[in-house]
Enzyme design. Structure first.
Site, mmCIF file in Angstrom:
data_model
loop_
_atom_site.group_PDB
_atom_site.id
_atom_site.type_symbol
_atom_site.label_atom_id
_atom_site.label_comp_id
_atom_site.label_asym_id
_atom_site.label_seq_id
_atom_site.Cartn_x
_atom_site.Cartn_y
_atom_site.Cartn_z
ATOM 1 N N ASP A 27 -5.382 -3.322 -2.811
ATOM 2 C CA ASP A 27 -4.704 -3.657 -3.861
ATOM 3 C C ASP A 27 -4.176 -4.994 -4.349
ATOM 4 O OD1 ASP A 27 -3.572 -2.818 -6.336
ATOM 5 O OD2 ASP A 27 -2.085 -1.618 -5.563
ATOM 6 N N LYS A 66 10.674 0.894 0.994
ATOM 7 C CA LYS A 66 9.622 1.401 -0.037
ATOM 8 C C LYS A 66 9.616 2.860 0.236
ATOM 9 C CE LYS A 66 5.498 0.560 -2.234
ATOM 10 N NZ LYS A 66 4.714 -0.609 -2.837
ATOM 11 N N ILE A 117 15.028 -2.311 -6.574
ATOM 12 C CA ILE A 117 14.532 -3.593 -7.163
ATOM 13 C C ILE A 117 13.015 -3.397 -7.475
ATOM 14 C CG2 ILE A 117 16.017 -4.799 -5.572
ATOM 15 C CD1 ILE A 117 13.864 -5.150 -3.578
ATOM 16 N N GLY A 118 12.567 -2.496 -7.518
ATOM 17 C CA GLY A 118 10.996 -2.277 -8.158
ATOM 18 C C GLY A 118 10.519 -1.034 -7.909
ATOM 19 N N GLY A 162 5.205 3.846 -5.094
ATOM 20 C CA GLY A 162 6.515 4.248 -5.000
ATOM 21 C C GLY A 162 7.746 3.286 -5.209
ATOM 22 N N LYS A 163 8.759 3.656 -5.225
ATOM 23 C CA LYS A 163 9.907 2.592 -5.413
ATOM 24 C C LYS A 163 10.451 1.823 -4.275
ATOM 25 C CE LYS A 163 11.853 6.131 -8.713
ATOM 26 N NZ LYS A 163 12.911 6.940 -9.308
#
Ligand SMILES: *[C@@H]1O[C@H](CO)[C@@H](O)[C@H](O)[C@H]1NC(C)=O
Ligand SMILES: *[C@@H]1O[C@H](CO)[C@@H](O)[C@H](O)[C@H]1NC(C)=O
Length: 995
Positions: A818, A710, A688-689, A694-695
């Site tokens: 972040d 994640k 989904i992203g 990371g993914k």
């Protein structure tokens, strides 16, 4: 004869010297951009003396140049020190308020031996302060305010011999104030305010500056107590130590500084008793501001006997009465005492002898009546008495007080009729009387209140009709009168109120039909007429009120069908229950979400469960009883079952945990899934992203719940992106300890980390799944229309609370590092939660387990400017990033993009605000009826993105400010100047410093 010869001999050298000075000056001219043409008469050709040139002055005898004043001329370019200092007799130089954009050239400047006055304030100078500047022994006046000087104040500045004024306000100076400053015994003004100094004490040596008249150290990072040596500053006129973190008692010797006219100590941490004695000696004192400390005690009588102009003591812990003597002050125009525990009555003669403009005594325990002569001098603009125990009525004399702009008397014990003419005061923009016992009606004279934008009358005993004259109030935005006894029909003229955003008259006795023509209420956002006696049909026109968001007509006698046109609206809240409506429910409202919206309308049919299941009330009631009879035991059985299952499950889990030696699944919440289930679901279909760290996959677990997983990518070569189950165990590198800290965090605005898993050659973080994805994705997609202002505001508040929790309530504090819109996730109701905090740090642990902080400093467009020179990331950088997110919410724009050119969103907003105004900044998709709130939130965003970290408010403060925007009784339109004016403590922010 001799004289003539002498002249003939001298003349050439004189002319030569004049020519030479003209040449220097002319060369100076050539070094500047001169958009205003101020140098147009600086010409060599006509042999004119430079003494006639613009801004140039010469000695009347020698004709040599002594003074150059090019202040406010808009010139741009480097500071021409070397040329200037060739003018041998130059004493006075002012380039105040231009665009001088170089460093201060050290050696050249030191050649200006005769310089007495150097004013370079408000330019674009950079670099450090030359330590040799003190070699200019003649210098009396040095003002470098409002530049970008960096570094520390050189200790050598202590060597100035004649300096009287030192101005370094608003630069980027760091370090602390050097004690050597105390050696400049000639000094009369020491102005160092608004620099990002490190926390430090006021050097006791400042007390040696016995000629000092102005000590201006606002926002200088000062800590500790005020040194007792300052009591020697007996020429002091202006003492300003506000916006620091000074603590301890307010020094009692303050009252020995008998020349002082102004004392500013607001926003520190002073505590203890307010000094009691000695005030009567301070006959020069005019202005006192000790607001926003923790001072206790009572307001000294001696202080109130002085001819004060302004007394601000708000937000302390003062108690006792306001001394009667204050009423005799012939110059008092400002009295702000809100947020204390003061009691007693206000002096009877307050305002009689003083030109009072602003009085705010809100949030105290005052009682008694409003002093009759409060507006005795006819200049009173603001009366704020919110939340006290005042009683009596609005004095009749207020009817003549035509200067009044804002009157807020909410939450007191006022009673009686509001004077007839008071209703019609022509400048009044806010009248708030909530929660008192006012009675009588709204007088027809209200027709004259043409500037009224908020009329808030809720929770009183007002009665009678709402007069037709209300239709004249074309500026009215908030019209609120809920919980009163208003009766009669709605005035037909309300359809003239084109600015009306909110009308709330629930819980009254209004009757009759809706006036026709309501389609003209184009800005109506909220209409609440619940629990009245209104009848007739619901006008179809309501369906054309495109910004209507909240519609409550429940508890009336409306009949007929629900207009299908209501389907055109995007309602967050719809309540038509308990009326006499019949027919069908418009299809788009026939959803579970609206199932309570139509209850209690026996004639209404629709697909929503529970409606229309029998016209026979008695029979229905019978069913209900039967259902209850069956239902209650069923629930009991169910609960018992669940509890016993849970116990068994827990025991099972305990047993299992003992045997999990080969796993390293660290869970922080009760889990009922295992790592294999998670690992199996990590395929690209579920992606989904993906981001820098990371993914992210969506994983639906066997228990039906969804999780976001994640998969961290790392620089380390050991990470196997495929997460192969057969790979070796991951070496422990501090990751788990770090993640454990994050896992312990519980806060409603922080995405929950369920577990992390480091078993099989990969690192996984398993989070709760957030169905509406990230704010960034939504806001910058075609679906951004889903985010109306109330949602965006809520998101800002939620995110602020999450971040504030990380900064202030975690030990040790967590810096997000972040923060960005893509790291704010939205739940089903668009509530926001902060995600990915600390992860930047976690994944930045290198193989030896040490942190390297330099790699990730945030994402493009969100990085605070100081990072460029400090290379440090701290809370203040998070706050900057938060500010960028706020600007995103307000503008709907991306933080960086080609459209900004060299700039980013922050600079774009500042520039556009300056050049085109706020309407070009606000996202056009947002409803303009929220402009007031939006602009307040925008101010907060700008504050958070202040270039100077020290000017950024703490997240705790940000939360408070946001709450105040949305706060209290939602006085959305309290004022119209677009300034930040939070609900109660509005005046605290008028200081221009909301920090
Ligand atoms: C200073 O201003 C001048 C004139 O506008 C400009 O040409 C120059 O590039 C600027 N220098 C710096 C360092 O910004
Ligand atoms: C001065 O500093 C501010 C804040 O760091 C920055 O935004 C601005 O561009 C600087 N101006 C110059 C001329 O360096």
């Amino acid at each position: 004869m001799h004289l003539q010869i002498l002249f003939m001999l001298l003349l050439p050298t004189l002319i030569l010297s004049i020519n030479q000075e003209s040449l220097y000056l002319h060369t100076i001219k050539l070094g500047f951009d001169d958009p205003n043409g101020v140098f147009s008469n600086w010409n060599l050709h006509d042999n004119s003396s430079p003494c006639n040139w613009y801004g140039v002055k010469c000695d009347s005898l020698t004709r040599s140049v002594t003074s150059i004043d090019l202040s406010n001329t808009n010139i741009a370019g480097p500071f021409p020190a070397s040329l200037l200092c060739r003018l041998k007799y130059i004493k006075y130089v002012s380039f105040y308020n231009n665009s001088i954009n170089s460093t201060l050239p050290v050696e050249e400047l030191c050649a200006c031996k005769s310089l007495v006055h150097l004013d370079l304030a408000q330019n674009l100078l950079v670099g450090s302060l030359p330590s040799s500047l003190a070699e200019l022994h003649e210098l009396k006046y040095l003002d470098l305010t409002g530049n970008n000087f960096t570094g520390e104040i050189p200790a050598s500045f202590g060597a100035f011999r004649r300096l009287e004024v030192l101005g370094l306000v608003e630069n980027l100076l760091t370090g602390t104030i050097p004690p050597e400053i105390g050696n400049i015994s000639s000094l009369k003004q020491l102005n160092l305010s608004y620099n990002p100094f490190s926390p430090g004490r006021i050097p006791p040596e400042i007390g040696n500056l016995t000629n000092l008249e102005v000590l201006w150290l606002t926002d200088c990072g000062l800590i500790g107590e005020v040194p007792g040596t300052l009591r020697g500053l007996n020429k002091l006129v202006n003492l300003d130590l506000s916006l620091n973190n000074l603590y301890g008692p307010i020094p009692s010797w303050l009252t020995e500084l008998t020349s002082v006219e102004q004392i500013e100590l607001y926003n520190n941490s002073f505590s203890g008793e307010f000094p009691v004695n000695g005030w009567s000696n301070m006959t020069s004192l005019r202005r006192v501001d000790v607001s926003m400390n923790r001072v206790t005690g009572s307001i000294p009588n001696g202080l109130c006997e002085l001819p004060l102009e302004s007394l601000n003591l708000y937000e302390n812990q003062l108690y006792g009465e306001l001394p009667v003597a204050i009423a005799n002050s012939p110059n008092l125009y400002e009295l702000k005492l809100f947020g204390n525990s003061l009691n007693g009555t206000l002096p009877e003669d307050l305002g009689k002898f003083s030109p009072l403009v602003w009085i705010d005594v809100s949030n105290n325990e005052f009682s008694g009546e409003i002093p009759v002569n409060l507006c005795g001098n006819g200049v009173l603009e603001e009366v704020l008495m919110i939340d006290n125990s005042f009683s009596g009525g609005i004095p009749g004399s207020f009817s003549q007080c035509r200067s009044l702009l804002r009157v807020r008397l909410a939450h007191n014990k006022f009673s009686g009729d509001v004077p007839v003419e008071f209703w019609g005061l022509p400048r009044l923009s806010l009248l708030e009387l909530t929660d008192n016992s006012f009675s009588g009606g709204i007088a027809k004279t209200i027709a004259g209140a043409s500037n009224l934008s908020a009329l808030i009358l809720s929770k009183n005993e007002f009665s009678g009709n709402i007069p037709e004259e209300i239709g004249f109030l074309v500026s009215l935005v908030d019209f609120v009168g809920n919980d009163n006894k208003f009766s009669g029909s709605l005035p037909v003229s309300i359809v003239n109120l084109e600015q009306l955003g909110r009308m709330d008259f629930h819980n009254n006795e209004l009757s009759g039909k809706f006036p026709s023509g309501v389609h003209s209420l184009k800005k109506l956002n909220e209409l609440n007429l619940a629990n009245n006696d209104l009848s007739g049909e619901i006008p179809r026109e309501i369906g054309s009120l495109s910004v209507l968001n909240y519609l409550d007509l429940s508890g009336n006698k409306f009949s007929g069908e629900i207009p299908v046109a209501l389907q055109n609206l995007k309602l967050n809240q719809l309540n038509l229950s308990n009326n006499g409506l019949s027919g069908g429910i418009p299809p788009s409202y026939a959803k579970g979400m609206y199932k309570n919206s139509f209850l209690g309308n026996p004639g209404l049919c629709g697909d929503i469960g529970g409606l229309c299941d029998g016209k026979d009330e008695g029979k229905t009631a019978g069913y209900v009883w039967l259902l209850r009879l069956l239902f209650v035991p069923a629930v009991l059985v169910f609960v018992v079952g669940v509890v016993s299952f849970y116990w068994k499950y827990r025991n099972y889990k305990k047993a299992k945990r003992l045997d999990r030696s080969k796993w390293t699944l660290t869970s922080f919440h009760k889990l009922d899934f295992n790592e294999f289930e998670v690992l199996r679901a990590l395929d690209e279909d579920n992606l989904i992203g993906s981001g820098s760290s990371g993914k992210v996959y969506k994983v639906v677990l066997s228990n039906g719940e969804a999780a976001a997983v994640k998969k961290l990518s790392r620089n380390s070569k050991k990470v196997d992106e495929s997460c192969d189950i057969e790979k070796g165990k991951y070496q422990d590198d501090g990751f788990e300890a770090e993640v454990e800290t994050l896992g312990k965090i519980r806060h409603k605005n922080i995405v929950r980390l369920w577990c992390c898993c480091t078993t099989r050659g990969c690192k996984l973080l398993v989070y709760e799944y957030m169905p509406n994805g990230s704010l960034g994705d939504l806001l910058h997609s075609s679906k951004s229309g889903l985010l109306d202002w109330p949602k965006r505001f809520k998101i800002a508040t939620d995110a602020a609370e999450g971040l504030s929790y990380l900064h202030h309530d975690c030990a040790p504090p967590i810096v997000h590092r972040d923060f960005k819109s893509n790291n704010i996730l939205l739940d089903g109701e668009f509530g926001a939660r902060v995600a990915d905090f600390g992860v930047a740090k976690v994944i930045d642990v290198d193989d030896k387990g040490t942190m390297s902080m330099s790699v990730i400093a945030g994402s493009c467009g969100y990085i605070a400017p100081e990072y460029a020179y400090t290379l440090q990331v701290n809370e203040k950088s998070d706050i900057y990033s938060f500010g960028v997110v706020v600007l995103e919410l307000v503008t709907g724009k991306l933080p960086v993009g080609p459209e900004y050119g060299e700039k980013d969103l922050v600079k774009w907003v500042c520039a556009t605000l300056d050049q085109k105004g706020i309407n070009h900044v606000i996202d056009p998709k947002l409803d303009s009826c929220f402009k007031e709130d939006i602009s307040k939130v925008l101010q907060i965003g700008l504050l958070c993105t202040s270039p100077l970290p020290i000017n950024r408010p703490s997240m705790r403060k940000v939360v408070k400010m946001l709450q105040e925007v949305g706060g209290g009784d939602q006085l959305k339109t309290a004022n119209t100047d677009g300034k930040l004016t939070p609900y109660y403590h509005e005046d605290a922010s008028d200081q221009g410093n909301v920090a």
